[in-house]
Design an enzyme around this catalytic site. Structure first.
Site, PDB file in Angstrom:
ATOM      1  N   ASP A  62      17.803  64.718 -28.771  1.00  0.00           N
ATOM      2  CA  ASP A  62      18.424  63.498 -28.260  1.00  0.00           C
ATOM      3  C   ASP A  62      18.527  63.661 -26.746  1.00  0.00           C
ATOM      4  O   ASP A  62      19.603  63.712 -26.156  1.00  0.00           O
ATOM      5  CB  ASP A  62      19.771  63.181 -28.923  1.00  0.00           C
ATOM      6  CG  ASP A  62      19.584  62.436 -30.248  1.00  0.00           C
ATOM      7  OD1 ASP A  62      18.416  62.244 -30.677  1.00  0.00           O
ATOM      8  OD2 ASP A  62      20.606  62.048 -30.860  1.00  0.00           O
ATOM      9  N   ASP A  95      22.040  66.417 -27.062  1.00  0.00           N
ATOM     10  CA  ASP A  95      22.574  65.051 -27.103  1.00  0.00           C
ATOM     11  C   ASP A  95      23.123  64.629 -25.745  1.00  0.00           C
ATOM     12  O   ASP A  95      24.289  64.288 -25.623  1.00  0.00           O
ATOM     13  CB  ASP A  95      23.647  64.959 -28.212  1.00  0.00           C
ATOM     14  CG  ASP A  95      23.124  65.447 -29.548  1.00  0.00           C
ATOM     15  OD1 ASP A  95      22.660  64.625 -30.344  1.00  0.00           O
ATOM     16  OD2 ASP A  95      23.115  66.681 -29.793  1.00  0.00           O
ATOM     17  N   TYR A 135      18.965  58.811 -24.225  1.00  0.00           N
ATOM     18  CA  TYR A 135      19.596  57.711 -24.972  1.00  0.00           C
ATOM     19  C   TYR A 135      19.241  56.383 -24.353  1.00  0.00           C
ATOM     20  O   TYR A 135      18.935  56.326 -23.162  1.00  0.00           O
ATOM     21  CB  TYR A 135      21.123  57.890 -24.958  1.00  0.00           C
ATOM     22  CG  TYR A 135      21.563  58.968 -25.914  1.00  0.00           C
ATOM     23  CD1 TYR A 135      21.622  58.714 -27.282  1.00  0.00           C
ATOM     24  CD2 TYR A 135      21.866  60.235 -25.461  1.00  0.00           C
ATOM     25  CE1 TYR A 135      22.001  59.707 -28.182  1.00  0.00           C
ATOM     26  CE2 TYR A 135      22.248  61.229 -26.355  1.00  0.00           C
ATOM     27  CZ  TYR A 135      22.316  60.955 -27.708  1.00  0.00           C
ATOM     28  OH  TYR A 135      22.684  61.931 -28.591  1.00  0.00           O
ATOM     29  N   HIS A 167      16.947  69.696 -34.217  1.00  0.00           N
ATOM     30  CA  HIS A 167      17.933  68.709 -33.766  1.00  0.00           C
ATOM     31  C   HIS A 167      19.027  68.501 -34.812  1.00  0.00           C
ATOM     32  O   HIS A 167      20.212  68.501 -34.509  1.00  0.00           O
ATOM     33  CB  HIS A 167      17.266  67.366 -33.454  1.00  0.00           C
ATOM     34  CG  HIS A 167      18.250  66.293 -33.116  1.00  0.00           C
ATOM     35  ND1 HIS A 167      19.044  66.362 -31.987  1.00  0.00           N
ATOM     36  CD2 HIS A 167      18.624  65.158 -33.780  1.00  0.00           C
ATOM     37  CE1 HIS A 167      19.847  65.307 -31.961  1.00  0.00           C
ATOM     38  NE2 HIS A 167      19.622  64.569 -33.036  1.00  0.00           N
ATOM     39  N   HIS A 175      28.058  63.174 -38.736  1.00  0.00           N
ATOM     40  CA  HIS A 175      26.862  63.074 -39.583  1.00  0.00           C
ATOM     41  C   HIS A 175      26.909  64.006 -40.788  1.00  0.00           C
ATOM     42  O   HIS A 175      26.211  63.781 -41.774  1.00  0.00           O
ATOM     43  CB  HIS A 175      25.604  63.389 -38.772  1.00  0.00           C
ATOM     44  CG  HIS A 175      25.334  62.411 -37.679  1.00  0.00           C
ATOM     45  ND1 HIS A 175      25.041  61.091 -37.913  1.00  0.00           N
ATOM     46  CD2 HIS A 175      25.307  62.559 -36.329  1.00  0.00           C
ATOM     47  CE1 HIS A 175      24.849  60.465 -36.762  1.00  0.00           C
ATOM     48  NE2 HIS A 175      25.016  61.333 -35.784  1.00  0.00           N
ATOM     49  N   HIS A 190      22.753  66.925 -32.735  1.00  0.00           N
ATOM     50  CA  HIS A 190      22.912  65.756 -33.599  1.00  0.00           C
ATOM     51  C   HIS A 190      24.371  65.340 -33.762  1.00  0.00           C
ATOM     52  O   HIS A 190      24.703  64.190 -33.516  1.00  0.00           O
ATOM     53  CB  HIS A 190      22.253  65.968 -34.957  1.00  0.00           C
ATOM     54  CG  HIS A 190      22.056  64.701 -35.750  1.00  0.00           C
ATOM     55  ND1 HIS A 190      21.513  63.566 -35.203  1.00  0.00           N
ATOM     56  CD2 HIS A 190      22.322  64.391 -37.047  1.00  0.00           C
ATOM     57  CE1 HIS A 190      21.453  62.605 -36.126  1.00  0.00           C
ATOM     58  NE2 HIS A 190      21.941  63.080 -37.247  1.00  0.00           N
ATOM     59  N   ASN A 209      16.394  62.273 -33.157  1.00  0.00           N
ATOM     60  CA  ASN A 209      16.074  60.972 -33.747  1.00  0.00           C
ATOM     61  C   ASN A 209      16.057  59.862 -32.701  1.00  0.00           C
ATOM     62  O   ASN A 209      15.249  58.942 -32.781  1.00  0.00           O
ATOM     63  CB  ASN A 209      17.029  60.635 -34.901  1.00  0.00           C
ATOM     64  CG  ASN A 209      18.485  60.826 -34.546  1.00  0.00           C
ATOM     65  OD1 ASN A 209      18.880  61.910 -34.089  1.00  0.00           O
ATOM     66  ND2 ASN A 209      19.304  59.815 -34.738  1.00  0.00           N
ATOM     67  N   HIS A 237      27.915  65.270 -32.242  1.00  0.00           N
ATOM     68  CA  HIS A 237      28.327  65.412 -30.843  1.00  0.00           C
ATOM     69  C   HIS A 237      29.593  66.243 -30.748  1.00  0.00           C
ATOM     70  O   HIS A 237      30.682  65.721 -30.509  1.00  0.00           O
ATOM     71  CB  HIS A 237      28.513  64.032 -30.214  1.00  0.00           C
ATOM     72  CG  HIS A 237      27.243  63.238 -30.179  1.00  0.00           C
ATOM     73  ND1 HIS A 237      27.148  61.962 -29.713  1.00  0.00           N
ATOM     74  CD2 HIS A 237      25.979  63.586 -30.564  1.00  0.00           C
ATOM     75  CE1 HIS A 237      25.899  61.532 -29.800  1.00  0.00           C
ATOM     76  NE2 HIS A 237      25.174  62.501 -30.333  1.00  0.00           N
TER      77      HIS A 237
END
Ligand SMILES: *[C@@H]1O[C@H](CO)[C@@H](O)[C@H](O)[C@H]1NC(C)=O
Ligand SMILES: *[C@@H]1O[C@H](CO)[C@@H](O)[C@H](O)[C@H]1NC(C)=O
Ligand SMILES: *[C@@H]1O[C@H](CO)[C@@H](O)[C@H](O)[C@H]1NC(C)=O
Length: 338
Positions: free
Chosen positions: A84, A51, A87, A216, A225, A251, A122, A253
């Site tokens: 990720d 991420d 971004y 991920h 999440h 995923h 994602n 953070h």
């Protein structure tokens, strides 16, 4: 007589062709394998970050600098990216300067000039996925080894990288304002079925001391999440059936370690590569060992007998250490050998 021989021959040819059709079907679809040498003493060390790609912002550069320092200290063999990578919306194409601005120009330390085994997150699926998978970006920076699902065979350890984004229902049914690049994935059911089958047979074949699955999305998580219920339902049973030691993901953070209470699986989240500090904390029913809702990364050292995990913050300070000794190897007691 002649007729009956040719009938027999015809029957054989028919049976053979049927067998061939079956054998060349999904049953022998195989995941790409990469051979990764160990150090001369048979050990491995690596870093895990997730991420991250924000052109150095949100302390991505700070984390990168510390990864370089720890990477040198541990003489790492490779880096794992849990996805990720770019971004907010992946790469726009093979010429997107975000590739250099968020990757090549950020992770500049000599110790990080090793393969980066990378899965898609994602957010990567919101851009041009084929660009991240392309030779074109690898020509710009040959470290970037991104595939959907693949295996890294590193003698004492097999790493199974799994494309988890297609498993998550909401990206298909409720994509909100986002476009997801499902080229080469759709139809989803076939893709997931193939992947699950390939993973199952690859795990079954593995004789490595350590079996590590990387994806991920979270399996278990106490952060923003939380758990990914689709993975608990369809992937976790495969991992449990084949005695996978560790599931490593991003995923959420944060940095976290959770022990499964009904299997030997240990869950490690390393998703602190840039923007973190979300403040969410929702305990679940597995055993939480460690949770840090901030930026940082993880190291892993593996020998034939021991695994050692360390979490670091953005200043490279050790936040948490955890080790596991393997007393008997799976190989000696594999049922097939008895
Ligand atoms: C960068 O890291 C420092 C120290 O952990 C933290 O206080 C600060 O909020 C971080 N900045 C950003 C933009 O995340
Ligand atoms: C990317 O840039 C190269 C060199 O400028 C160019 O030849 C190529 O057509 C570009 N590709 C795309 C997809 O824009
Ligand atoms: C599933 O596997 C078969 C056989 O390898 C392949 O032809 C097909 O393209 C795969 N489907 C997906 C969606 O990946």
């Amino acid at each position: 007589m002649v007729t009956s021989i040719s009938d027999t021959t015809m029957a054989l040819v028919l049976i053979l062709s049927i067998l061939l059709v079956f054998c060349s079907g999904p049953a022998i679809a195989e995941l790409t394998r990469i051979d990764q040498p160990t150090k001369s003493d048979g050990s491995l060390s690596l870093l895990v970050v997730g991420d991250w790609g924000r052109r150095g912002n949100y302390n991505q550069s700070l984390v990168a600098t510390q990864m370089g320092r720890i990477g040198e200290e541990l003489d790492i063999d490779f880096v794992i990216s849990t996805g990720d990578n770019f971004y907010e919306n992946g790469l726009t194409g093979v010429n997107d300067t975000a590739f250099e601005e968020s990757f090549s120009n950020i992770y500049t330390a000599k110790s990080l000039h090793k393969p980066w085994y990378t899965v898609l997150g994602n957010h990567d699926y919101r851009g041009d996925v084929l660009a991240q998978l392309s030779d074109a970006v690898r020509r710009i920076d040959p470290r970037f080894t991104c595939m959907r699902s693949f295996i890294v065979n590193a003698e004492i350890a097999d790493f199974f990288f799994v494309d988890t984004t297609p498993f998550v229902n909401k990206y298909w049914t409720d994509p909100e304002d986002h476009h997801y690049d499902w080229r080469e994935v759709s139809p989803r059911e076939t893709y997931i079925e193939n992947l699950s089958k390939d993973l199952d047979s690859a795990l079954k074949e593995s004789v490595a001391t350590w079996k590590i699955v990387v994806g991920h999305h979270t399996m278990r998580s106490v952060s923003e999440h939380g758990d990914t219920k689709e993975l608990l339902k369809s992937l976790l049973p495969i991992l449990k059936a084949h005695e996978v030691d560790f599931y490593v993901n991003g995923h959420d953070h944060c940095l976290q370690h959770i022990s499964s209470i009904d299997s030997p699986i240990q869950y490690f989240t390393s998703g602190g590569g840039s923007k973190a500090w979300r403040g969410a904390f929702r305990p679940n029913s597995d055993m939480l060992q460690f949770f840090y809702d901030g930026q940082g990364f993880m190291s892993l050292r593996l020998s034939p007998l021991e695994a050692n995990f360390v979490f670091y913050d953005a200043f490279g300070r050790v936040l948490y250490e955890w080790g596991l000794a393997k007393v008997v190897t799976r190989k000696l007691f594999h049922p097939a050998a008895m």
